[in-house]
Design a protein around this motif. Sequence first.
Motif, PDB file in Angstrom:
ATOM      1  N   GLU A 416      -9.823  27.255 -38.666  1.00  0.00           N
ATOM      2  CA  GLU A 416     -10.855  26.314 -38.238  1.00  0.00           C
ATOM      3  C   GLU A 416     -11.502  26.816 -36.961  1.00  0.00           C
ATOM      4  OE1 GLU A 416      -9.438  21.889 -38.993  1.00  0.00           O
ATOM      5  OE2 GLU A 416      -7.785  23.128 -38.260  1.00  0.00           O
ATOM      6  N   GLU A 417     -12.787  26.493 -36.787  1.00  0.00           N
ATOM      7  CA  GLU A 417     -13.512  26.890 -35.573  1.00  0.00           C
ATOM      8  C   GLU A 417     -14.136  25.670 -34.914  1.00  0.00           C
ATOM      9  OE1 GLU A 417     -16.841  29.461 -36.435  1.00  0.00           O
ATOM     10  OE2 GLU A 417     -17.097  28.578 -38.411  1.00  0.00           O
ATOM     11  N   PRO A 418     -14.340  25.711 -33.572  1.00  0.00           N
ATOM     12  CA  PRO A 418     -14.903  24.547 -32.880  1.00  0.00           C
ATOM     13  C   PRO A 418     -16.390  24.379 -33.169  1.00  0.00           C
ATOM     14  CG  PRO A 418     -14.556  26.340 -31.334  1.00  0.00           C
ATOM     15  CD  PRO A 418     -14.015  26.801 -32.640  1.00  0.00           C
ATOM     16  N   TYR A 419     -16.818  23.130 -33.320  1.00  0.00           N
ATOM     17  CA  TYR A 419     -18.238  22.810 -33.535  1.00  0.00           C
ATOM     18  C   TYR A 419     -18.755  22.002 -32.355  1.00  0.00           C
ATOM     19  CZ  TYR A 419     -19.266  24.389 -38.283  1.00  0.00           C
ATOM     20  OH  TYR A 419     -19.535  25.166 -39.392  1.00  0.00           O
ATOM     21  N   ILE A 420     -20.061  22.091 -32.140  1.00  0.00           N
ATOM     22  CA  ILE A 420     -20.695  21.300 -31.087  1.00  0.00           C
ATOM     23  C   ILE A 420     -21.860  20.512 -31.676  1.00  0.00           C
ATOM     24  CG2 ILE A 420     -20.123  22.798 -29.136  1.00  0.00           C
ATOM     25  CD1 ILE A 420     -23.016  23.925 -29.440  1.00  0.00           C
ATOM     26  N   LYS A 421     -22.168  19.402 -30.997  1.00  0.00           N
ATOM     27  CA  LYS A 421     -23.388  18.658 -31.336  1.00  0.00           C
ATOM     28  C   LYS A 421     -24.431  19.124 -30.333  1.00  0.00           C
ATOM     29  CE  LYS A 421     -25.041  13.895 -31.690  1.00  0.00           C
ATOM     30  NZ  LYS A 421     -24.625  12.515 -31.400  1.00  0.00           N
ATOM     31  N   LEU A 422     -25.460  19.773 -30.838  1.00  0.00           N
ATOM     32  CA  LEU A 422     -26.462  20.412 -29.988  1.00  0.00           C
ATOM     33  C   LEU A 422     -27.735  19.575 -29.989  1.00  0.00           C
ATOM     34  CD1 LEU A 422     -27.165  23.047 -28.414  1.00  0.00           C
ATOM     35  CD2 LEU A 422     -27.952  24.015 -30.563  1.00  0.00           C
ATOM     36  N   SER A 423     -28.195  19.218 -28.784  1.00  0.00           N
ATOM     37  CA  SER A 423     -29.441  18.453 -28.651  1.00  0.00           C
ATOM     38  C   SER A 423     -30.477  19.355 -27.988  1.00  0.00           C
ATOM     39  CB  SER A 423     -29.175  17.219 -27.786  1.00  0.00           C
ATOM     40  OG  SER A 423     -30.385  16.725 -27.278  1.00  0.00           O
ATOM     41  N   ILE A 424     -31.635  19.512 -28.658  1.00  0.00           N
ATOM     42  CA  ILE A 424     -32.703  20.369 -28.119  1.00  0.00           C
ATOM     43  C   ILE A 424     -33.984  19.543 -28.007  1.00  0.00           C
ATOM     44  CG2 ILE A 424     -34.139  22.409 -28.551  1.00  0.00           C
ATOM     45  CD1 ILE A 424     -31.752  23.661 -29.960  1.00  0.00           C
ATOM     46  N   MET A 425     -34.577  19.520 -26.799  1.00  0.00           N
ATOM     47  CA  MET A 425     -35.860  18.840 -26.574  1.00  0.00           C
ATOM     48  C   MET A 425     -36.933  19.919 -26.457  1.00  0.00           C
ATOM     49  SD  MET A 425     -35.021  15.467 -25.937  1.00  0.00           S
ATOM     50  CE  MET A 425     -36.096  14.681 -24.784  1.00  0.00           C
ATOM     51  N   ALA A 482     -38.305  24.635 -24.206  1.00  0.00           N
ATOM     52  CA  ALA A 482     -37.163  23.929 -24.823  1.00  0.00           C
ATOM     53  C   ALA A 482     -36.018  23.786 -23.817  1.00  0.00           C
ATOM     54  CB  ALA A 482     -36.684  24.690 -26.050  1.00  0.00           C
ATOM     55  N   SER A 483     -35.324  22.655 -23.871  1.00  0.00           N
ATOM     56  CA  SER A 483     -34.110  22.483 -23.065  1.00  0.00           C
ATOM     57  C   SER A 483     -32.998  22.029 -23.993  1.00  0.00           C
ATOM     58  CB  SER A 483     -34.335  21.450 -21.960  1.00  0.00           C
ATOM     59  OG  SER A 483     -34.479  20.165 -22.519  1.00  0.00           O
ATOM     60  N   MET A 484     -31.767  22.443 -23.675  1.00  0.00           N
ATOM     61  CA  MET A 484     -30.651  22.134 -24.576  1.00  0.00           C
ATOM     62  C   MET A 484     -29.476  21.527 -23.827  1.00  0.00           C
ATOM     63  SD  MET A 484     -29.061  25.886 -25.397  1.00  0.00           S
ATOM     64  CE  MET A 484     -27.302  25.609 -25.336  1.00  0.00           C
ATOM     65  N   ASP A 485     -28.689  20.771 -24.561  1.00  0.00           N
ATOM     66  CA  ASP A 485     -27.439  20.230 -24.048  1.00  0.00           C
ATOM     67  C   ASP A 485     -26.488  20.132 -25.237  1.00  0.00           C
ATOM     68  OD1 ASP A 485     -25.805  18.896 -22.014  1.00  0.00           O
ATOM     69  OD2 ASP A 485     -25.900  17.254 -23.433  1.00  0.00           O
ATOM     70  N   TYR A 486     -25.186  20.222 -24.982  1.00  0.00           N
ATOM     71  CA  TYR A 486     -24.255  20.126 -26.112  1.00  0.00           C
ATOM     72  C   TYR A 486     -22.976  19.412 -25.707  1.00  0.00           C
ATOM     73  CZ  TYR A 486     -22.116  24.229 -23.866  1.00  0.00           C
ATOM     74  OH  TYR A 486     -21.521  25.090 -22.973  1.00  0.00           O
ATOM     75  N   GLU A 487     -22.283  18.890 -26.722  1.00  0.00           N
ATOM     76  CA  GLU A 487     -20.949  18.309 -26.507  1.00  0.00           C
ATOM     77  C   GLU A 487     -20.067  18.727 -27.673  1.00  0.00           C
ATOM     78  OE1 GLU A 487     -20.404  14.073 -27.398  1.00  0.00           O
ATOM     79  OE2 GLU A 487     -22.568  13.954 -27.683  1.00  0.00           O
ATOM     80  N   GLN A 488     -18.777  18.894 -27.398  1.00  0.00           N
ATOM     81  CA  GLN A 488     -17.859  19.325 -28.455  1.00  0.00           C
ATOM     82  C   GLN A 488     -17.546  18.173 -29.399  1.00  0.00           C
ATOM     83  OE1 GLN A 488     -14.575  21.711 -26.579  1.00  0.00           O
ATOM     84  NE2 GLN A 488     -15.536  23.116 -27.971  1.00  0.00           N
ATOM     85  N   ILE A 489     -17.464  18.480 -30.701  1.00  0.00           N
ATOM     86  CA  ILE A 489     -17.193  17.422 -31.684  1.00  0.00           C
ATOM     87  C   ILE A 489     -15.979  17.757 -32.554  1.00  0.00           C
ATOM     88  CG2 ILE A 489     -19.530  16.473 -31.785  1.00  0.00           C
ATOM     89  CD1 ILE A 489     -20.011  18.242 -34.269  1.00  0.00           C
ATOM     90  N   GLY A 490     -15.144  18.683 -32.102  1.00  0.00           N
ATOM     91  CA  GLY A 490     -13.907  18.975 -32.840  1.00  0.00           C
ATOM     92  C   GLY A 490     -14.008  20.217 -33.709  1.00  0.00           C
TER      93      GLY A 490
END
Length: 612
Positions: A416-425, A482-490
């Motif tokens: 398994e590998e870690p995934y992130i929720k990526l938000s891009i404006m 573009a600007s980005m932010d992310y958080e880990q989701i497991g």
Amino acid sequence: MPFAASRYTARVNVRNFSIIAHVDHGKSTLADRIMERLGAMGERDKRDQTLDTLELERERGITIKSTPVRLTYVRPPQEDGTGGESYTFNLIDTPGHVDFNYEVSRSLAACEGVLLLVDASQGVEAQTIVNAYLAIDSNLEIIPVINKIDLPAADPEGAAQELEDVIGIPAESAVFASGKSGIGITEILEAIVDRIPPPPGDPEAPLKALIFDSFYDAYQGVILFVRVLEGTLTPKQPIMLFNSGKTFDVDKLGTFTPGLIVSDSLPAGAVGWVAAGIKDIHDAQVGDTLTQKDRPTPEPFPGFKPAQPVVFSGLYPTDTEDYRKMRDALEKLKLNDAAFTFEPETSEALGFGFRCGFLGLLHAEIIQERLEREYDLDLIATAPAVVYRISLTNGTIFETQNPAEFPTRDRISATEEPYIKLSIMLPEEHVGPVMQLLQERRGSMITMNYVGKRVELLYEVPFAEILYDFHDRLKSISRGYASMDYEQIGYRDGDLRKVDIMVNNEIVDALAVIVHEDKAYGIGRKIVDKMAEVIPRQMFPVPVQATIGGKIIARATVKAYRKDVLAKCYGGDISRKKKLLNKQKKGRARMKQIGTVEVPQEAFLAVLSTDE
């Protein structure tokens, strides 16, 4: 008790606040103007980014460390006859980059309110939203400030409305300002007094102080940055660290201007520093509670959730004699940066070093640069990796980021590998190319929202896919908008492979990588071609191969030096030439069997550098 009453009155006129925003929205510049207005900067001290104390911060134009400063504001006379009161402001300037979010959360624990900055020309960005919700979760009073209103492309009303639409902060509560020219500074100072509540806490209660930062001083030991929640801190007072139970006597204490100024006490509600002769840097943990030894507080402050590093990289001194010096430097840096971790590791190719954990790539880059500059070290950094989760056939599950620990295929039941929720404006016109980039990086779309004139893309992406050049590619495709932010989701299932690199049929441990099967050939090909370029030529051909479980997936050859054995043959029978060439061939084969290939350090630097 007149003494307690006077101290309480002083505390009513205290305001503790932070400045939070997206990167480059003008936090440090606004802090400069506030300090200038309140007389904290003399003519000789004037410079840009006053609170950015690290040379690296000033060079890059970003804030890396949160910096506190104490200011005095005398309220001007008001029309209703009030005014003239003196207020003490404790201001903490915070970083904006996603990698330093942990610094922001620590600073907010020492405050009752925040100034939330929004660039009038850029509007609400990804990190603006994250920082706003951090403040909301901490129950802080938020004063929205629309900054840079004097820019030609500024749309202050639009930015204030966007803030209301996206986060729900009323547009009419916004203060319009310019950190560069000083417009709106008076309105901001008045809003701080009117809207941010004074700090709670009884100065006569048992001492309770939160450690929100610290650093190591060669002469005084560990200097603690504290927010006093209850009670009063005084010199010579015997104190105890709640978690470790260690006791010390306060040597000196004081406030920030932003240099360290000695004072005679820190009452409840104050933000300041404490030196107590703490020599062992492991005794002072950020997030711990400081209390009085003979009259301890019944329960500690909840502290901070420890930051979990998500990116790992090996750091090795180029000179092996610097190993001990490097370990001391890492321990001192860890004291000042609680989100950073390290443990010793060895590599056949690179010798003794440390496996270090970071919150992101910029964090890794900053730590490496600080080690090289502040501690005079010359380092090799291996390519960064994320933590993978592996289930074995015997039922055990373990996590690793080190390719050396990756088991053989027959022992693995799932990876398994870690995934992130990526938000891009980003602006609407760049949506197509950015979506294509995310598809290349194995991203899956969650939703697309329109925020004012811009679009917010929400994607789920494997974390390993954004580690290298993703941010640079995103900026170049969107022309910097573009600007980005992310958080880990497991973790999610992923078909992972370990790619080994062999030089002259011998595995080089430092070059192994863990990659998804879809990317294995491309990465193996890149490493093999790069190695073939940088390995010096030998008297025999040297094969460089990328393999997965013994199966060769890519190969390049370092050509041999060629000695012209036919130089003395002028014409004559062809069999004579063939005889000489066959003799040379046998000699080369024998040399290859007994010859060894020394891989120079430059080759490792070329392949392991994060640029590749």
